[in-house]
Write an enzyme that holds these catalytic residues in place. Structure first.
Site, PDB file in Angstrom:
ATOM      1  CE  LYS A  84     -24.835  10.609  25.391  1.00  0.00           C
ATOM      2  NZ  LYS A  84     -24.956  10.883  27.061  1.00  0.00           N
ATOM      3  CD  GLU A 109     -14.912  -0.143  30.325  1.00  0.00           C
ATOM      4  OE1 GLU A 109     -15.239  -0.860  31.098  1.00  0.00           O
ATOM      5  OE2 GLU A 109     -14.310   0.517  31.310  1.00  0.00           O
ATOM      6  CB  CYS A 135     -16.720  -0.005  34.877  1.00  0.00           C
ATOM      7  SG  CYS A 135     -14.885   0.581  34.698  1.00  0.00           S
ATOM      8  CD  GLU A 180     -21.696  -2.138  37.327  1.00  0.00           C
ATOM      9  OE1 GLU A 180     -22.670  -2.568  36.566  1.00  0.00           O
ATOM     10  OE2 GLU A 180     -20.886  -2.211  37.494  1.00  0.00           O
TER      11      GLU A 180
END
Ligand code: NAI
Ligand code: MG
Length: 780
Positions: free
Chosen positions: A190, A264, A298, A392
């Site tokens: 997906k 992850e 990331c 983040e």
């Protein structure tokens, strides 16, 4: 005009890349896409638009995947899987090779479409994303070819579900699809809702590679579609890349289902510059670290830590470099920084930066077009605890602070709940190689940044998730042991007899915490009887507080990880020797507890200790063949503090089979021994006490597995939990582990033959370690 003036202005004319081919491909589908299921597009259904964030223009409409769509995709994948897995390895290798060739042949189309759907500069999609995609398929063609000879005892998992983010759409597809297919699985992927197009193009082209129907399926949709894929009962593994919040949800939802899982997740990766660094190179590296892909990475080096003495000069040079960055049309080949993925993400970045009241904010003095663009930004003078130092931002915003000593640099670097990547700049190789192992991160780059390759494992520790992508280590996450598994029935303690017999003195075994025998906090103990009704002794009933004390002791003993492997081996041999000296006594104890003759179990336990004493200095890392002048070192590092719930059925062998691999690799442990027959473990405390094992390396808490599993699995300072308990605890442990996303290894109520090859070896060593990849380029 002088040459200096020209250099200062550096005006470029536009160098636009044509969008014609990409638009023609979209137009050929009338701008509407269905899913790719069983080798063909489905009819487009209800769905949503995907836009070009640089222009806000709608590119196409894709279909929102429903449960019915997923059912279709999963059954196509199920049907295709056995034949795909049975293909000779060479055939699978050829398909992967064909996919690599297809990506190369269509590389410009992929690059342009990616830049249009995502907003990333064409320079990046053309020179980084797409070449890495091709490389990934080539590399995995090789893994497929070598799989039967290199991993003869492993089999594919079955049907894999993959869910990926929008920041590297085709690259993340490659990272999931290549290993899944190489290992003999089929897949449903997906894509992210903002960036579905390159996945659909890839699917369509896979037909040219002759890929059998049903092997690769793409179902588009939003988070609901993702959630439905995660929940699907016929999916054997979920591979996820995305936010920590969603990763945590997926950990909770899959808990106890037996689905394999790799995550992850996010990061706040430190970028450390020592005062002897090559400053100009470090600044170029930093441009890549935080302004690559608009900082929507990331592993972005989003937290600059610069040594005090050079901080002012470094920040000055950095600001000047920032002013030279060109922000604008992603399809212009001269553009450094493209568009933010979506107005909603732009709003998040803006709100986070605007809410900050600390330090000094510098925005690059460079024109920023109207629309979904954000200027390269530097925020200096933040305190370590400031929100922007911890959270983040996922945008082109760098935060910065200073340090004085290497020790302080490491402390600041590790002051985060994440652990994905880290960068170290220094001309002193001794310093770099001293610091790299101390950083809590899955990847460390020395004098460089954002280096990736299919041969080198990538992935995080802590709340950045678990599992590696790339290399054999990545492939193993798509395989399972061939051996058939038998169900494990719950062991029962010998019941309390009507007229218990006792002999000799009553002995109450204590807990063992921080090298000392300790009374249980709750003040309760419990009698243990033999099957014949003889009172064998009492054990302390440990509780949550005892677990907390044991975790604290295990943390205090973390120097164990720094002991040489040789020294750890010596201690394991010594433990085996001391156990051997008391073999007869332990055999009698086991006979009393289980009615079985104990000699065989004691002998197997001594041998197992020897096995891991042997392994302590032989579970080697690797140097990966990456395409740079330099090395990528894959180091096996201990997880840290581990919780171990031992098997009930083999009280001594089970204890040793879990403790020994964990401590051989440098972990410190909290062990919960067999619940039904714990006295062999409490006798073992005396063996540990006389074997020179540093205090706190092994801590033992007896008691009820179901009472102790939860505090252990939810503890924020425990890095990994194993459970081989016969109490059904796999679901609880996996669910509670979502707290800090610790690694888990649980039995899902399957038995293990502790006497056979299944009872020891590499699987245990791999679960006791994390691979850290350290990149060290060569050259002046
Ligand atoms: P996200 O984690 O929500 O989305 C990633 C993927 O998961 C998408 O395909 C999405 O459709 C899917 N998804 C969403 N909810 C799901 C659920 N409950 N179950 C299964 N799948 C689900 O990330 P999003 O919303 O795109 O970005 C939000 C933030 O996440 C970013 O601002 C950034 O901080 C972080 N992020 C981190 C990434 C990384 O590579 N570590 C990538 C993308 C985002
Ligand atoms: Mg888009």
């Amino acid at each position: 005009m002088t040459i200096r003036d020209i250099f200062d202005s550096m005006d470029y004319g536009p160098a636009p890349e044509s969008s014609a081919e990409s638009l023609a491909w979209i137009a050929a589908h009338n701008g509407k896409f269905g899913h790719w299921i069983d080798g063909a597009f489905t009819k487009p259904g209800e769905g949503f638009d995907t836009a070009n964030p640089a222009t806000a223009k709608v590119l196409a409409t894709v279909t929102q995947g429903t449960e019915a769509d997923l059912d279709k995709a999963v059954s196509a994948a199920r049907k295709a899987q056995p034949a795909w897995a049975k293909l000779p390895a060479h055939q699978r290798a050829k398909y992967l090779y064909a996919l690599a060739r297809l990506v190369q042949k269509n590389s410009r189309l992929f690059a342009v479409l990616e830049s249009m759907d995502n907003g990333k500069p064409i320079r990046e999609s053309r020179d980084i994303d797409i070449p890495l995609v091709a490389r990934h398929f080539y590399y995995h063609a090789g893994l497929a070819q070598l799989l039967p000879s290199e991993q003869p005892d492993m089999a594919p998992l079955g049907v894999c579900g993959a869910i990926i983010p929008w920041n590297f759409p085709l690259l993340m597809l490659a990272w999931k699809v290549a290993p899944a297919l190489a290992a003999g699985n089929t897949i449903i992927l997906k894509p992210a809702e903002f960036t579905p197009l390159t996945a659909l193009l890839f699917a369509e082209l896979s037909r040219e590679a002759g890929l059998p129907k049903g092997v690769l399926n793409i179902v588009t949709g939003d988070g609901d579609t993702g959630a439905a894929l995660v929940a699907h009962s016929q999916v054997d593994k979920i591979a996820f890349t995305g936010s920590t919040a969603v990763g945590r949800k997926i950990r909770e939802v899959t808990a106890g289902t037996g689905k394999a899982l790799t995550l992850e997740l996010g990061g706040k990766s430190p970028y450390i510059v020592f005062d002897d660094a090559d400053i100009d190179s470090a600044i170029e590296g930093l441009v890549d670290a935080i302004w690559f892909n608009q900082g929507q990475v990331c592993c972005a080096g989003s937290r600059l830590l610069v040594q005090e003495g050079i901080a002012e000069r470094f920040h000055g040079k950095l600001k000047r470099r920032m002013d030279g960055l060109r922000v604008g049309d992603p399809l212009d080949k001269c553009i450094d920084v493209g568009a933010i993925i979506d107005p909603s993400q732009l709003a998040i970045i803006t709100a986070m930066v605007d809410a900050n009241r600390e330090g000094e904010t510098y925005r690059a003095a460079t024109p920023v077009p109207v629309g979904c663009f954000y200027p390269p930004t530097l925020i200096t003078g933040l305190s370590a605890a400031s929100t922007l130092m911890q959270e983040e931002i996922f945008g082109p915003v760098l935060v910065s602070t200073t340090f004085r000593t290497p020790v302080e640099a490491v402390e600041l670097a590790n002051n985060t709940r994440y652990g994905l990547a880290a960068t170290v700049w220094t001309e002193n190789i001794n310093l770099a190689l001293d610091v790299a192992p101390k950083l809590k991160a899955g990847v460390v780059w020395v004098n460089g940044t954002n280096m990736f390759d299919a041969a080198a494992g990538f992935g995080g520790v802590r709340e950045s998730g678990f599992g590696r992508e790339g290399g054999w280590e990545g492939l193993l996450a798509y395989l399972k042991p061939i051996a058939k598994r038998q169900p494990l029935t719950q062991a029962k303690a010998s019941p309390t007899p009507a007229n218990p017999t006792t002999e000799g003195l009553d002995r109450t075994a204590k807990l063992f915490i921080g090298g000392k025998q300790a009374r249980p906090d709750g003040g309760y103990s419990k009698p243990i009887y033999s099957p014949k009704g003889k009172l064998l002794g009492q054990i302390g009933v440990g509780n949550r507080k005892d677990i907390r004390n044991a975790v604290e002791a295990a943390h205090a003993a973390k120097g164990w990880a720094k002991a040489t492997a040789h020294a750890r081996a010596q201690i394991l041999y010594y433990i085996a020797e001391n156990l051997s000296a008391r073999a007869a006594e332990f055999a009698r104890r086991l006979k009393d507890l289980t009615e079985n003759p104990g000699e065989q179990e004691v002998e197997a336990s001594i041998q197992r200790m020897f096995t891991y004493a042997a392994w302590a200095d032989k579970f080697d890392g690797a140097v990966k063949s990456v395409p740079i002048r330099g090395v990528a070192i894959a180091m096996n590092e201990p997880n840290g503090v581990m919780g171990l719930l031992c098997p009930d059925e083999v009280p001594l062998l089970g204890l040793i089979s879990t403790i020994a691999p964990a401590i051989a690799m440098g972990n410190t442990v909290i062990v919960v021994p067999s619940e039904t027959a714990p006295l062999a473990a409490t006798d073992f405390i005396q063996v540990l006490e006389t074997s020179d094992l540093p205090a706190g390396v092994v801590n033992l808490v007896t008691g009820s597995h179901s009472d102790l599993a939860k505090p252990l699995a939810s503890h924020m300072d425990v890095d990994a939990v194993w459970s081989f308990s016969s109490t059904p605890l796999s679901a609880v442990i996996e669910r509670e582990a979502a707290s800090n996303l610790k690694r888990t290894w649980v039995n899902h109520a399957f038995a293990r033959d502790w006497y056979g090859p299944d009872g020891e070896g590499r699987a245990f060593l791999r679960a006791a370690t994390e691979i850290k990849t350290i990149w060290v380029p060569y050259g002046e």
